[in-house]
Design an enzyme around this catalytic site. Sequence first.
Site, mmCIF file in Angstrom:
data_model
loop_
_atom_site.group_PDB
_atom_site.id
_atom_site.type_symbol
_atom_site.label_atom_id
_atom_site.label_comp_id
_atom_site.label_asym_id
_atom_site.label_seq_id
_atom_site.Cartn_x
_atom_site.Cartn_y
_atom_site.Cartn_z
ATOM 1 C CD GLU A 266 -2.970 -1.169 2.253
ATOM 2 O OE1 GLU A 266 -2.841 -0.364 3.197
ATOM 3 O OE2 GLU A 266 -3.891 -1.986 2.167
ATOM 4 C CG HIS A 284 -6.220 0.419 4.335
ATOM 5 N ND1 HIS A 284 -5.211 -0.416 4.705
ATOM 6 C CD2 HIS A 284 -7.156 0.306 5.318
ATOM 7 C CE1 HIS A 284 -5.498 -1.012 5.853
ATOM 8 N NE2 HIS A 284 -6.687 -0.573 6.245
#
Length: 318
Positions: A266, A284
Amino acid sequence: MKTEILIATRSFGSASPKPFDVLTEAGFHYTPADMSQEMTEGRLIELLEGISGAIVGVVPMTAHVLENAPGLRVVSMHGIGVDHIDLNAAERLGVVVANCPGTNDQAVADLTIGLMIAVARNLPRVDAAVRRGDWRRFEGGELWRKTLGLIGLGRIGQAVAKRAIGFEMRVLVYDPYIRINQHQQFNRLEFLGFNEVIARADFLSLHAPLTAETRHMISETQLQAMKPSAYLINTARGDLVDEQALYHALCGKQIAGAAIDVFVEEPPTGSPLLNLENVVLTPHTGAHTKEAIERMGIMAAQNVVRTLQGGQPLNRVV
Ligand code: NAD
């Protein structure tokens, strides 16, 4: 002498000043880390110098980092998942780890339903089409009376189940650790084996924590067992899914699509998933509502304050 607290998460206190008030009213000093730079282990070790309490997001709280932060007494996760924190090392070193269950389940459940609708109705593609003057319609699918498969029936899974029942969905559940008789309010749920849930779901939604057991629980075999018309929704953790296998399943139309909030890396820079049309991707952002950020912030701050004052955090992991 005031105790120093490091804040290593972007969203702590971003929705309201109340989380900061919890720290200052208790007499603690805090230092927000610059989160625009990559949070490597080396940088984290430097930032933790002289720090007693750390309020963290998904940063690498490895054994190496914990071993090199001698003053650290508590790591307070600004959220739920603690898979990025080496819990064995924390326990060995006597560092308390706390998190904030129950603060963001409604937010993640809302996003999960939103992602189901977004992927079934092609919302990102139709939005982009309208903006460029393309008035074509895409045929989507409905949630109504479809079958939802839930992997994990904790706080978020339960909140998703309640919403799904409102859509008159049939809800199948796999959770090997849940005591079914404790969940009489969920008498409309069907508890089945893992393979059966996967094979029967029109929407398969993941809500289990990342553990050694759940890593890659959705891999090539499971994707092949899903219906070709089914969608995979992952708002739990990226590593629950073998991303390469998912990419191939999506390319080969083994499943109809996927909606992904969490990734192995990420941000997922360079991920082949970014090039596919039958996926909806979010950063996220499951817990990112004003309400949840405020609740998480207050609880994360209280967890640090209570521990540093010699008490117990509201929810201790180790
Ligand atoms: P929870 O602890 O309340 O529930 C987790 C459930 O998973 C439990 O019921 C447990 O029995 C079940 N489980 C454990 N191992 C399993 C397995 N092998 N198979 C199936 N089920 C299993 O946690 P929660 O608050 O519901 O959160 C779930 C996960 O969602 C967290 O661990 C976190 O990783 C993730 N999360 C993501 C976001 C986001 O921003 N996208 C935000 C919050 C939480």
